[in-house]
Motif scaffolding. Structure first.
Motif, PDB file in Angstrom:
ATOM      1  N   UNK A 165       0.851  -1.183   0.000  1.00 42.64           N
ATOM      2  CA  UNK A 165       0.000   0.000   0.000  1.00 42.64           C
ATOM      3  C   UNK A 165       0.892   1.240   0.000  1.00 42.64           C
ATOM      4  N   UNK A 166       0.561   2.215  -0.834  1.00 42.39           N
ATOM      5  CA  UNK A 166       1.288   3.479  -0.864  1.00 42.39           C
ATOM      6  C   UNK A 166       0.927   4.284   0.395  1.00 42.39           C
ATOM      7  N   UNK A 167       1.889   4.574   1.269  1.00 45.46           N
ATOM      8  CA  UNK A 167       1.578   5.319   2.499  1.00 45.46           C
ATOM      9  C   UNK A 167       0.956   6.689   2.235  1.00 45.46           C
ATOM     10  N   UNK A 168       1.186   7.247   1.048  1.00 47.24           N
ATOM     11  CA  UNK A 168       0.670   8.578   0.742  1.00 47.24           C
ATOM     12  C   UNK A 168      -0.853   8.633   0.738  1.00 47.24           C
ATOM     13  N   UNK A 169      -1.514   7.481   0.565  1.00 44.34           N
ATOM     14  CA  UNK A 169      -2.982   7.485   0.523  1.00 44.34           C
ATOM     15  C   UNK A 169      -3.587   7.321   1.913  1.00 44.34           C
ATOM     16  N   UNK A 170      -2.733   7.215   2.941  1.00 45.50           N
ATOM     17  CA  UNK A 170      -3.217   6.992   4.303  1.00 45.50           C
ATOM     18  C   UNK A 170      -3.139   8.273   5.120  1.00 45.50           C
ATOM     19  N   UNK A 171      -4.132   8.461   5.981  1.00 47.97           N
ATOM     20  CA  UNK A 171      -4.126   9.565   6.938  1.00 47.97           C
ATOM     21  C   UNK A 171      -4.233   8.977   8.336  1.00 47.97           C
ATOM     22  N   UNK A 172      -3.274   9.305   9.194  1.00 44.60           N
ATOM     23  CA  UNK A 172      -3.231   8.760  10.551  1.00 44.60           C
ATOM     24  C   UNK A 172      -4.076   9.620  11.489  1.00 44.60           C
ATOM     25  N   UNK A 173      -4.943   8.963  12.259  1.00 41.51           N
ATOM     26  CA  UNK A 173      -5.800   9.643  13.226  1.00 41.51           C
ATOM     27  C   UNK A 173      -5.712   8.913  14.564  1.00 41.51           C
ATOM     28  N   UNK A 174      -6.105   9.600  15.630  1.00 42.81           N
ATOM     29  CA  UNK A 174      -6.081   9.007  16.960  1.00 42.81           C
ATOM     30  C   UNK A 174      -7.410   9.259  17.672  1.00 42.81           C
ATOM     31  N   UNK A 175      -7.762   8.353  18.559  1.00 41.92           N
ATOM     32  CA  UNK A 175      -8.938   8.535  19.411  1.00 41.92           C
ATOM     33  C   UNK A 175      -8.648   7.895  20.754  1.00 41.92           C
ATOM     34  N   UNK A 176      -9.514   8.149  21.725  1.00 43.46           N
ATOM     35  CA  UNK A 176      -9.308   7.609  23.060  1.00 43.46           C
ATOM     36  C   UNK A 176     -10.635   7.124  23.617  1.00 43.46           C
ATOM     37  N   UNK A 177     -10.639   5.889  24.111  1.00 41.96           N
ATOM     38  CA  UNK A 177     -11.824   5.328  24.748  1.00 41.96           C
ATOM     39  C   UNK A 177     -11.695   5.433  26.261  1.00 41.96           C
ATOM     40  N   UNK A 178     -12.833   5.437  26.935  1.00 39.90           N
ATOM     41  CA  UNK A 178     -12.807   5.398  28.394  1.00 39.90           C
ATOM     42  C   UNK A 178     -12.204   4.089  28.849  1.00 39.90           C
ATOM     43  N   UNK A 179     -11.308   4.126  29.821  1.00 38.95           N
ATOM     44  CA  UNK A 179     -10.650   2.927  30.323  1.00 38.95           C
ATOM     45  C   UNK A 179     -11.253   2.510  31.648  1.00 38.95           C
ATOM     46  N   UNK A 180     -11.210   1.226  32.004  1.00 46.52           N
ATOM     47  CA  UNK A 180     -11.714   0.765  33.293  1.00 46.52           C
ATOM     48  C   UNK A 180     -10.991   1.460  34.449  1.00 46.52           C
ATOM     49  N   UNK A 181     -11.692   1.725  35.535  1.00 37.91           N
ATOM     50  CA  UNK A 181     -11.118   2.422  36.679  1.00 37.91           C
ATOM     51  C   UNK A 181     -10.451   1.477  37.657  1.00 37.91           C
ATOM     52  N   UNK A 182     -10.620   0.175  37.492  1.00 35.06           N
ATOM     53  CA  UNK A 182      -9.967  -0.773  38.393  1.00 35.06           C
ATOM     54  C   UNK A 182      -9.548  -1.997  37.614  1.00 35.06           C
ATOM     55  N   UNK A 183      -8.605  -2.735  38.229  1.00 35.40           N
ATOM     56  CA  UNK A 183      -8.034  -3.899  37.559  1.00 35.40           C
ATOM     57  C   UNK A 183      -8.691  -5.180  38.070  1.00 35.40           C
ATOM     58  N   UNK A 184      -8.051  -6.324  37.738  1.00 33.59           N
ATOM     59  CA  UNK A 184      -8.610  -7.600  38.150  1.00 33.59           C
ATOM     60  C   UNK A 184      -9.857  -7.943  37.382  1.00 33.59           C
ATOM     61  N   UNK A 185      -9.870  -7.644  36.095  1.00 32.76           N
ATOM     62  CA  UNK A 185     -11.082  -7.839  35.314  1.00 32.76           C
ATOM     63  C   UNK A 185     -10.709  -8.163  33.872  1.00 32.76           C
ATOM     64  N   UNK A 186     -11.708  -8.585  33.125  1.00 33.22           N
ATOM     65  CA  UNK A 186     -11.551  -8.833  31.696  1.00 33.22           C
ATOM     66  C   UNK A 186     -11.904  -7.545  30.969  1.00 33.22           C
ATOM     67  N   UNK A 187     -11.030  -7.093  30.102  1.00 30.50           N
ATOM     68  CA  UNK A 187     -11.297  -5.884  29.347  1.00 30.50           C
ATOM     69  C   UNK A 187     -11.305  -6.202  27.862  1.00 30.50           C
ATOM     70  N   UNK A 188     -12.148  -5.519  27.140  1.00 35.20           N
ATOM     71  CA  UNK A 188     -12.213  -5.713  25.692  1.00 35.20           C
ATOM     72  C   UNK A 188     -12.685  -4.421  25.066  1.00 35.20           C
ATOM     73  N   UNK A 189     -11.844  -3.809  24.308  1.00 28.32           N
ATOM     74  CA  UNK A 189     -12.190  -2.561  23.645  1.00 28.32           C
ATOM     75  C   UNK A 189     -11.541  -2.511  22.286  1.00 28.32           C
TER      76      UNK A 189
END
Length: 250
Positions: free
Chosen positions: A74-98
């Motif tokens: 793939x020609x990198x010139x046709x790609x545009x890089x973007x970023x986003x952020x999801x809410x993360x769990x406030x505590x551990x000891x759990x199964x996470x899936x995002x």
């Protein structure tokens, strides 16, 4: 008489999963060509393939995206890089899936979106980039519709065909342990759309189709995926039970 107790070869995936992987693997070869499969390199997590320093800055991530794109033709010139952020769990000891990434189109650009909290590990970043850039080849080039039920699974399978499957296969399951003085915990997360066994069987087709008997790259796969791959190769070679016409048992 010494073969009385020899175990019968078994397939590491269900009959339904086996049929889907073989059918779609055949389709990928028909779409992109057997030469691309047989001559393309299997990309490893080494400085030979990724020589640049990675500090999860936007610049280094852009460089990583460009390199992955080139490995996927793939020609990198046709790609545009973007970023986003999801809410993360406030505590551990759990199964996470995002989500770790997203794909979109804007004008003549293909937008590759990456979730900011998943980019500290460069292996995870490559896995996500390979999957999202795979959408360019499948959805962006109108080989499949995003409405097709299996298009996400197919995109994971495409990473195997393109030689970058090692990264998403090794990132399917991730465990994180932390210790902060008196408080410690763990989390487990799942990434991707194929199971470890399905990735393993896809790699078995990949190896046999390329004429590889004992691939050196097997040692780079996580143990559970590696086991499924070797079991799948043994099953196909012993039984000949494979509907993919490009895969010839040895």
């Amino acid at each position: 008489m010494f073969g009385w107790f020899r175990s019968k070869p078994t397939c590491p995936v269900s009959a339904e999963e086996k049929a889907w992987i073989e059918q779609r693997f055949t389709w990928l070869i028909e779409q992109f060509g057997m030469q691309r499969l047989s001559k393309g390199a299997l990309i490893l997590p080494t400085t030979d393939y990724f020589p640049d320093d990675y500090d999860h800055s936007h610049g280094s991530i852009r460089g990583l995206m460009n390199r992955v794109a080139e490995y996927m033709d793939i020609d990198p010139a046709i790609l545009r890089l973007r970023f986003y952020e999801e809410a993360r769990p406030e505590f551990e000891g759990m199964w996470t899936e995002g989500s770790t990434g997203r794909y979109g189109q804007s004008g003549d650009k293909h937008e590759i979106w990456l979730e900011l909290n998943t980019l500290e590990n460069p292996l995870n970043a490559v896995a996500t980039l390979a999957h999202e850039i795979g959408h360019v080849l499948l959805i962006g080039e109108r080989r499949v519709s995003p409405d097709e039920e299996d298009h996400e699974m197919l995109t994971d399978l495409l990473t195997v065909y393109m030689g970058l499957g090692l990264f998403p296969a090794n990132m399917v399951m991730q465990e994180d342990y932390w210790d902060d003085g008196p408080v410690s915990g763990w989390s487990m997360s799942r990434q991707g759309y194929l199971s470890m066994d399905m990735f393993g069987y896809a790699f078995a087709l990949y190896a046999i189709a390329r004429g590889e008997i004992s691939p050196k790259w097997l040692s780079q796969l996580r143990l559970d995926v590696r086991s499924a791959c070797t079991e799948g190769m043994h099953y196909i070679n012993e039984t000949g039970d494979c509907s993919c016409p490009f895969v010839t048992p040895r």
